[in-house]
Design an enzyme around this catalytic site. Structure first.
Site, mmCIF file in Angstrom:
data_model
loop_
_atom_site.group_PDB
_atom_site.id
_atom_site.type_symbol
_atom_site.label_atom_id
_atom_site.label_comp_id
_atom_site.label_asym_id
_atom_site.label_seq_id
_atom_site.Cartn_x
_atom_site.Cartn_y
_atom_site.Cartn_z
ATOM 1 N N GLU A 127 56.082 41.417 26.735
ATOM 2 C CA GLU A 127 55.751 42.686 26.075
ATOM 3 C C GLU A 127 56.979 43.585 25.954
ATOM 4 O O GLU A 127 57.141 44.297 24.955
ATOM 5 C CB GLU A 127 54.635 43.398 26.842
ATOM 6 C CG GLU A 127 53.326 42.615 26.930
ATOM 7 C CD GLU A 127 52.765 42.216 25.587
ATOM 8 O OE1 GLU A 127 53.026 42.925 24.591
ATOM 9 O OE2 GLU A 127 52.071 41.190 25.510
ATOM 10 N N ASP A 158 58.995 35.463 23.076
ATOM 11 C CA ASP A 158 59.094 34.421 24.111
ATOM 12 C C ASP A 158 60.544 34.208 24.519
ATOM 13 O O ASP A 158 60.870 34.160 25.711
ATOM 14 C CB ASP A 158 58.535 33.092 23.599
ATOM 15 C CG ASP A 158 57.033 33.120 23.394
ATOM 16 O OD1 ASP A 158 56.387 34.074 23.868
ATOM 17 O OD2 ASP A 158 56.515 32.188 22.754
#
Length: 482
Positions: free
Chosen positions: A134, A202
């Site tokens: 996040e 990612d």
């Protein structure tokens, strides 16, 4: 109802990241802070947008009012943050009383974690991997990338989302229907862009993990758990709900990336992670009795910190205070003296209305951890329980200065002012509470009520006038934003 709430939460907390189409075909062609895209959406603009959206979130979503768990997550967030690429580090963390497996990031440094995410994580690294992911959404400014070409659609899109929030307050399915119609035919393009953003998050998030000395393999492990979570429900969620789409190829890609990064292996989970897991298991148990049975069984299999502390908490939840004290007494000295355990012991004493003993132990804990937000909040509660209202007010006001966005502090301050007979203080604390929860009309009503009070000084009147100006300005700003 729980499943519908879970779906709605997933949709609500992620649409701000995927709602606006992009002009960029290459997801890795990220905007620099001084390029055209960034000039349209400055970091300061993102910050104000995110913080005003946070006001709506506070007023609409149930928060998990657990100071210990919140502090643990905030410490983990700040452990990761220096290793991330986030430039504006004015972050605000939200912990939601939701057992679903979810987390989210909103422009302007808003990070949200569902309590269910802690339940799902089997290691501290897995939990950290989601937070790092996040943070990567924020650092790569995925919101700003999407804004330029479709700027004109933004108010309409956000208005639709907010309409869904309001409808869902009484009818979850109605809220989802409003949002679904708002998304319209562009959902597929938005999902595709979201997948590319997820891939970038990612990669960047995994680098943050390694730099913070976490095992990068914990990220694909968490992805696999998320995928199994979908399978558990027996069907794949609708495409527009997949804010963190997980596929076999994505898991394989993250495993490949992890294998190419430095091998950082976690020796074991921290004691704090194990204790927080126990707190969440008690928090979201089907019943106090079920929680007690779970931890009895767990302790019979092993004598871990998780099992011992969980049984103590479950006993307190069942008001079996004798069992709680027996369990605490049987803990190893290091665990018995842990601040989480002492905090919980004091909470048990408050439930027993043994306020004198609670005050004695709180003073000892405060001497050891004078700057701890949870301990200070507990001290204010205990002082109030002992009818030491002046001392309790001093602590709550000090906390409000240090943590001005904490709505629970303002709520408790208003309650304590009321007990002390300070009517103006009640109104002023409520004004702040309503401002923080986007209830501007209620804030203005409190200002009106406060003006009717007797014995107001010129300073009091000037302060209320200033608050009215702030409230009206905030209402106008939010009207323009949303």
């Amino acid at each position: 109802m729980l499943m519908r709430n879970t779906i709605f939460s997933s949709l609500l907390f992620s649409l701000l990241l995927i709602a606006i189409p992009s002009r960029a075909e290459d997801p890795f062609n990220l905007p620099l802070l001084n390029d055209g895209t960034s000039s349209i959406v400055s970091l300061e603009s993102e910050y104000r947008l995110g913080r005003n959206w946070a006001r709506i979130l506070r007023g609409q979503a149930p928060m998990l009012e657990d100071p210990i768990t919140y502090q643990y997550l905030e410490d983990l967030l700040w452990r990761l943050l220096p290793h991330s690429q986030v430039q504006d580090r004015r972050l605000e963390l939200f912990l939601l009383a939701n057992p679903s497996f979810n987390a989210f990031a909103v422009p302007g440094g808003v990070i949200g974690v569902h309590g269910g995410l802690i339940l799902a994580a089997e290691s501290e690294g897995e939990l950290a991997s989601v937070i790092a992911h996040e943070l990567a959404h924020l650092s790569q400014r995925h919101f700003a990338q999407r804004l330029e070409e479709e700027r004109r659609n933004r108010p309409l899109m956000l208005a639709g989302i907010l309409a869904g929030i309001l409808v869902a307050a009484a009818d979850t399915e109605g809220g989802v229907a409003v949002m679904s119609s708002t998304m319209g035919a562009s959902a597929q393009n938005q999902l595709a862009f979201s997948r590319r953003n997820e891939q970038e998050a990612d990669r960047v998030g995994m680098q943050t993990l390694v730099s913070a000395n976490f095992d990068p393999h914990t990220m694909p492990q968490m992805f696999s758990r998320l995928q199994r979570n979908y399978q558990f429900y027996g069907q794949r969620p609708p495409e527009f709900l997949l804010t963190h789409p997980v596929t076999e190829s994505r898991i394989a890609d993250s495993l490949n990336r992890a294998s190419q990064l430095p091998d950082v292996r976690e020796k074991s989970n921290s004691t704090e992670f194990s204790l927080i897991k126990a707190r969440m298991d008690v928090q979201f148990a089907k019943s106090p009795v079920a929680s007690l049975e779970h931890f009895r069984n767990s302790l019979s299999r092993n004598t871990s910190a998780y099992s011992r502390y969980g049984l103590m908490l479950a006993a307190i939840a069942n008001q079996d205070f004798e069992l709680a004290e027996q369990t605490r007494a049987q803990m190893p000295v290091e665990l018995r003296q842990h601040p989480y355990v002492e905090y919980s012991r004091i909470e048990g004493l408050l439930q027993q209305e043994n306020y004198t003993k609670a005050l004695e132990l709180t003073r000892q804990l405060l001497a050891l951890y004078p700057d701890s937000r949870p301990v200070r909040s507990l001290n204010a509660r205990v002082l109030r329980s002992n009818e030491q209202l002046s001392a309790s007010l001093r602590e709550y006001k000090s906390l409000a200065r240090d943590y001005p966005n904490d709505t629970q502090i303002w709520f408790q301050l208003a309650e304590t002012e009321g007990l002390a007979g300070n009517t103006l203080g009640v109104h002023e604390a409520r004004i702040e509470y309503f401002m923080l929860t986007a209830q501007i009309d209620l804030a203005l009503k409190q200002i009106t009520y406060a003006r009717r009070g007797k014995g107001l000084t010129a300073s009091d009147i000037a302060r209320l006038d200033q608050r009215e100006q702030e409230a009206r300005a905030l209402r106008q700003e939010m009207k323009e934003q949303f």
